[in-house]
Scaffold this active site. Structure first.
Site, short mmCIF file in Angstrom:
data_model
loop_
_atom_site.label_atom_id
_atom_site.label_comp_id
_atom_site.label_asym_id
_atom_site.label_seq_id
_atom_site.Cartn_x
_atom_site.Cartn_y
_atom_site.Cartn_z
N CYS A 85 -9.64 3.96 0.42
CA CYS A 85 -8.24 4.09 0.81
C CYS A 85 -7.41 4.19 -0.47
O CYS A 85 -7.72 3.50 -1.45
CB CYS A 85 -7.83 2.86 1.63
SG CYS A 85 -6.13 2.89 2.22
N HIS A 126 -9.20 5.13 10.95
CA HIS A 126 -8.81 4.45 9.71
C HIS A 126 -7.29 4.33 9.62
O HIS A 126 -6.75 3.24 9.35
CB HIS A 126 -9.35 5.24 8.51
CG HIS A 126 -8.91 4.72 7.18
ND1 HIS A 126 -9.75 4.00 6.35
CD2 HIS A 126 -7.72 4.79 6.54
CE1 HIS A 126 -9.08 3.66 5.25
NE2 HIS A 126 -7.85 4.14 5.34
N GLU A 127 -6.59 5.44 9.87
CA GLU A 127 -5.13 5.42 9.77
C GLU A 127 -4.51 4.55 10.86
O GLU A 127 -3.53 3.83 10.61
CB GLU A 127 -4.56 6.84 9.81
CG GLU A 127 -5.07 7.78 8.74
CD GLU A 127 -5.04 7.22 7.32
OE1 GLU A 127 -4.24 6.33 7.01
OE2 GLU A 127 -5.85 7.69 6.50
N HIS A 130 -4.29 0.90 10.05
CA HIS A 130 -3.12 0.54 9.24
C HIS A 130 -1.97 0.06 10.13
O HIS A 130 -1.22 -0.84 9.74
CB HIS A 130 -2.64 1.73 8.40
CG HIS A 130 -3.39 1.93 7.13
ND1 HIS A 130 -3.25 1.09 6.04
CD2 HIS A 130 -4.28 2.87 6.75
CE1 HIS A 130 -4.02 1.51 5.06
NE2 HIS A 130 -4.66 2.59 5.47
#
Length: 136
Positions: A85, A126-127, A130
């Protein structure tokens, strides 16, 4: 406008809020920032540029696709992988799903439902982590 990448773990660990039409400028900032970092990056969440909103962008070939308020409806075929990241140094182990079905709003706030597979599905997961304050 290209924005600096946030590396403050305390900020990144906070949950993001639903985006509204007032947050449209964030999409352009995310796209500009992703374009500036394409050598090292395939996706960005809004909190990575300092905005705690549920907006992400990711690459598919030469396209950059924005998603507003995405929700994973289904996920199939779990697997273990390693990811990096821009907000962190190095790689971390994580669990992802090979196939996901996502509902989201496009940049015109039209509702979409789509199935994603493989690396694209991994980027989206993954995003979206966040948004929940999860940093691989």
């Amino acid at each position: 406008m290209i924005k600096p990448i946030v590396k403050d773990i305390l900020f990144l660990g906070q949950k993001s809020e639903e985006a509204t039409k007032n947050d449209m400028v964030v999409i352009d900032d995310l796209i500009d920032t992703l374009r500036a970092n394409l050598e090292h990056c395939v996706g960005l969440a809004a909190n990575m540029i300092g905005v705690k909103k549920r907006i992400l962008v990711f690459t598919v070939g030469n396209l950059i696709v924005p998603m507003i308020n995405p929700v994973i409806l289904k996920k199939e075929k779990p697997y273990e992988t390693e990811e990096s990241c821009l907000s962190l140094i190095g790689f971390r182990k994580t669990k992802r799903y090979e196939t996901i079905e996502v509902t989201y709003l496009d940049r015109n706030f039209n509702k979409k439902k789509q199935v994603f597979n493989g690396f694209t599905a991994q980027i989206i997961q993954h995003e979206m982590d966040h948004f929940e304050g999860i940093i691989i």
